[in-house]
Write an enzyme that holds these catalytic residues in place. Sequence first.
Site, PDB file in Angstrom:
ATOM      1  N   TYR A  83      36.082  42.157  34.614  1.00  0.00           N
ATOM      2  CA  TYR A  83      35.649  41.554  35.865  1.00  0.00           C
ATOM      3  C   TYR A  83      34.601  40.541  35.443  1.00  0.00           C
ATOM      4  O   TYR A  83      33.598  40.911  34.823  1.00  0.00           O
ATOM      5  CB  TYR A  83      35.045  42.585  36.823  1.00  0.00           C
TER       6      TYR A  83
ATOM      7  N   ASP B  29      36.683  41.588  45.601  1.00  0.00           N
ATOM      8  CA  ASP B  29      35.812  41.683  44.436  1.00  0.00           C
ATOM      9  C   ASP B  29      35.534  43.140  44.075  1.00  0.00           C
ATOM     10  O   ASP B  29      35.521  43.501  42.894  1.00  0.00           O
ATOM     11  CB  ASP B  29      34.509  40.924  44.665  1.00  0.00           C
TER      12      ASP B  29
ATOM     13  N   ASP C 297      21.594  34.319  41.168  1.00  0.00           N
ATOM     14  CA  ASP C 297      22.558  34.590  42.222  1.00  0.00           C
ATOM     15  C   ASP C 297      22.429  36.056  42.624  1.00  0.00           C
ATOM     16  O   ASP C 297      22.793  36.942  41.868  1.00  0.00           O
ATOM     17  CB  ASP C 297      23.971  34.287  41.700  1.00  0.00           C
TER      18      ASP C 297
ATOM     19  N   GLU D 278      26.961  43.125  42.384  1.00  0.00           N
ATOM     20  CA  GLU D 278      28.131  43.416  41.553  1.00  0.00           C
ATOM     21  C   GLU D 278      27.742  44.288  40.353  1.00  0.00           C
ATOM     22  O   GLU D 278      28.456  45.241  40.011  1.00  0.00           O
ATOM     23  CB  GLU D 278      28.776  42.119  41.058  1.00  0.00           C
TER      24      GLU D 278
END
Length: 157
Positions: free
Chosen positions: A7, A72, A92, A98
Amino acid sequence: MRKNKLYVACSWFTPEQKRIMHEGYGLLEKNPTVDWEGSYRPLDHQYKGWNTDNHPELLSNREWEIATYNNDLLGIRRCDVAVFIYNEEEEDPGQGFELGYAKALGKQCVFVIRSKDVKKPINLMLAVSPDRFITLDQLDTFDFNDIEFDYFLGRVY
């Protein structure tokens, strides 16, 4: 040699972020321990093929937002290793989420910084969560089959 599905989290909101993203992609694509075709790159898997470069209004479209978030999460769940290409000049917050999600799932997390000489401090949670820190120029040769723990040596805030 085993190839890992990644990922690949990276920012893509400014020209510089996109430049770093494409540089990282080019290096990862050459890495013999990466299943590039089986890896999840959010911009390459946009909901309904809707492209935010051509349609920036999608960034305020509820359907696109919810689908992007959920796709995602699916990408993180399916990966072997989560990779975070980081730009300290333009942090970010989405990468923080994430990273936390990937860690909670027990995924190995590799955090990519542009160089060992990071000038700006990194958020504490981003600095201590990853399993390994590497530099951008290592992406084509880093062995994603043999990740050993290493921590961030720079400043945090």
